[in-house]
Design a protein around this motif. Structure first.
Motif, PDB file in Angstrom:
ATOM      1  N   ASN A 187     -13.648 -30.492 -14.659  1.00 15.61           N
ATOM      2  CA  ASN A 187     -13.421 -28.776 -15.240  1.00 15.61           C
ATOM      3  C   ASN A 187     -14.257 -27.564 -14.430  1.00 15.61           C
ATOM      4  O   ASN A 187     -13.839 -26.715 -13.798  1.00 15.61           O
ATOM      5  N   SER A 188     -15.353 -27.983 -14.729  1.00 12.63           N
ATOM      6  CA  SER A 188     -16.493 -27.054 -15.022  1.00 12.63           C
ATOM      7  C   SER A 188     -17.165 -27.133 -13.678  1.00 12.63           C
ATOM      8  O   SER A 188     -17.271 -25.605 -13.632  1.00 12.63           O
ATOM      9  N   VAL A 193     -16.818 -23.811  -8.528  1.00  8.94           N
ATOM     10  CA  VAL A 193     -16.873 -23.652  -7.054  1.00  8.94           C
ATOM     11  C   VAL A 193     -16.747 -22.194  -6.512  1.00  8.94           C
ATOM     12  O   VAL A 193     -17.629 -21.769  -5.535  1.00  8.94           O
ATOM     13  N   ARG A 194     -15.811 -21.131  -6.818  1.00 11.34           N
ATOM     14  CA  ARG A 194     -15.965 -20.039  -5.402  1.00 11.34           C
ATOM     15  C   ARG A 194     -16.932 -18.721  -7.129  1.00 11.34           C
ATOM     16  O   ARG A 194     -17.186 -18.409  -5.604  1.00 11.34           O
ATOM     17  N   ALA A 195     -17.024 -19.031  -7.941  1.00 11.30           N
ATOM     18  CA  ALA A 195     -17.433 -17.837  -8.526  1.00 11.30           C
ATOM     19  C   ALA A 195     -19.339 -17.838  -8.560  1.00 11.30           C
ATOM     20  O   ALA A 195     -20.259 -17.196  -7.609  1.00 11.30           O
ATOM     21  N   ALA A 200     -21.914 -25.530  -8.876  1.00 13.98           N
ATOM     22  CA  ALA A 200     -21.294 -26.680  -9.250  1.00 13.98           C
ATOM     23  C   ALA A 200     -21.659 -27.442  -8.198  1.00 13.98           C
ATOM     24  O   ALA A 200     -21.515 -28.708  -8.887  1.00 13.98           O
ATOM     25  N   GLU A 201     -22.713 -27.276  -7.131  1.00 15.81           N
ATOM     26  CA  GLU A 201     -23.023 -28.324  -6.688  1.00 15.81           C
ATOM     27  C   GLU A 201     -23.735 -28.668  -7.147  1.00 15.81           C
ATOM     28  O   GLU A 201     -24.112 -30.305  -7.379  1.00 15.81           O
ATOM     29  N   ALA A 202     -24.725 -28.009  -8.593  1.00 13.48           N
ATOM     30  CA  ALA A 202     -25.839 -29.018  -8.968  1.00 13.48           C
ATOM     31  C   ALA A 202     -25.292 -29.882  -9.957  1.00 13.48           C
ATOM     32  O   ALA A 202     -26.061 -30.275 -10.661  1.00 13.48           O
ATOM     33  N   ASP A 206     -25.850 -33.765 -10.838  1.00 14.08           N
ATOM     34  CA  ASP A 206     -25.520 -34.515 -12.155  1.00 14.08           C
ATOM     35  C   ASP A 206     -25.160 -35.290 -12.686  1.00 14.08           C
ATOM     36  O   ASP A 206     -25.205 -36.505 -13.461  1.00 14.08           O
ATOM     37  N   LEU A 207     -23.436 -35.239 -12.021  1.00 12.72           N
ATOM     38  CA  LEU A 207     -22.586 -36.379 -12.489  1.00 12.72           C
ATOM     39  C   LEU A 207     -22.805 -37.491 -11.937  1.00 12.72           C
ATOM     40  O   LEU A 207     -22.500 -38.831 -12.042  1.00 12.72           O
ATOM     41  N   SER A 208     -23.228 -37.251 -10.384  1.00 14.92           N
ATOM     42  CA  SER A 208     -22.949 -38.416 -10.003  1.00 14.92           C
ATOM     43  C   SER A 208     -24.483 -39.401 -10.410  1.00 14.92           C
ATOM     44  O   SER A 208     -24.463 -40.212 -10.559  1.00 14.92           O
TER      45      SER A 208
END
Length: 353
Positions: A187-188, A193-195, A200-202, A206-208
């Motif tokens: 959700n975070s 993603v847009r803003a 979002a990519e970072a 980190d999650l991956s």
């Protein structure tokens, strides 16, 4: 955030997921089992106390009063203590060579070394004139019998560690990789993603990285610096969720990075600090991670401020998991302590290096 009071109080107390083959499961060894882990302090202490307990009982036979018992105890200890120490030293030095033998061969090796060690102890008594004539056969038989019992204990310990380690790992993974954590993290990322696509990519990176380690790491022990990197990825994800409410402080000793500890053992402690320190507090909390090498011991501390009126966080399941896994790897040389003092909750680990 200062934790001097906590330090002083502690210092006084000296998929579908891919299915792994059995050969890659924690605690599994190819070929022979490594049974003779007699280099560990806990094993040495238990072996010496076990033999000494036998000596105390044997000394009662034929003893005339307390003085007679003490005299026999001294003589038997003079023979048994060097013998058990030699058995421990030899099996420690040869543990990998013995480990390549089939299980009957390992039993035979342990019993033979025990008989020879007992003969050595008998020889010491004979040389000093404390025993005459020398009971060579009785000494060899008793050494072989006691060694067989100790080998049985070591075999039981080695076989108990594998399923216990596997069960602890599965329980730890289930407790840590919770659906709500993945849901909140995604959700975070969606919100950014847009803003702020770069953030979002970072976050997704980190999650991956976090899940890659959580699902793929099958080693028995990993270096501390790897665990710290994993905790950093986790905190970076939570930083997106909580923003300024999550304040992170690092105090890392480079000399401590080589300490070995069970994989994925630090991140649940950090997650607890965020869950019980940051989440319930409208103003957030400070999470501090500290490592320090003190001689042959590495001290790891995870501390977090706790909202006023809160008690000790959680029900202790994650901490019990960490404590058990630490004991499996380091036995009595690994320590785990936790306390809440003046609104600061601290978890402290001691790891031999």
């Amino acid at each position: 955030m200062q934790d001097s009071r906590i330090l002083s109080s502690f210092h006084d107390v000296a998929g579908p997921a891919s299915v792994l083959p059995l050969s890659q499961m924690p605690g599994h060894r190819r070929g022979g089992e490594l049974v003779f882990q007699t280099c560990q302090l806990g094993v040495v202490l238990r072996a010496v106390l076990f033999v000494q307990a036998i000596v105390w009982v044997v000394a009662l036979f034929g003893a005339q009063g307390i003085l007679g018992w003490l005299e026999r105890l001294a003589v038997l200890t003079a023979a048994s203590l060097p013998s058990v120490l030699i058995w421990l030293l030899v099996t420690c030095a040869l543990k990998r060579a013995i480990g390549r033998l089939p299980m009957p061969g390992q039993w035979a090796a342990g019993v033979v070394i025990g008989a020879v060690s007992a003969i050595y102890g008998c020889g010491l008594l004979t040389w000093t004139g404390l025993v005459s004539p020398a009971p060579w056969l009785a000494s060899a038989a008793s050494g072989a019998l006691v060694s067989a019992v100790m080998v049985a204990g070591l075999v039981w310990r080695a076989r108990a560690m594998a399923p216990a380690g596997t069960t602890a790992r599965l329980a730890e993974l289930q407790a840590r990789i919770r659906p709500h954590f993945l849901f909140n993290s995604l959700n975070s990322a969606i919100a950014l993603v847009r803003a702020e696509p770069a953030k979002a990519e970072a976050l997704l990176e980190d999650l991956s990285e976090l899940f890659r380690h959580a699902l793929a790491d099958t080693q028995e022990a990993v270096p501390l610096h790897q665990e710290l990197a994993l905790a950093e990825h986790y905190l970076a994800i939570e930083q997106v969720r909580f923003g300024e409410r999550l304040r992170v402080e690092w105090n890392i000793d480079p000399k401590a990075g080589g300490a070995r500890l069970p994989p994925l053992i630090l991140q649940p402690l950090v997650e607890n600090a965020v869950k019980h320190g940051v989440e319930p507090s409208p103003t957030g909390a400070t999470v501090r991670i500290t490592t320090q090498r003190r001689g042959s011991v590495v001290v790891i501390k995870v501390t977090n401020t706790v909202p006023a009126g809160s008690g000790a966080p959680g029900n202790g399941l994650a901490q019990d998991n960490v404590r058990q896994r630490l004991a499996l790897l380091h036995d009595v040389q690994g320590r785990f302590q936790a306390a809440l003092v003046d609104g600061v909750y601290q978890v402290r680990l001691e790891i031999p290096i």
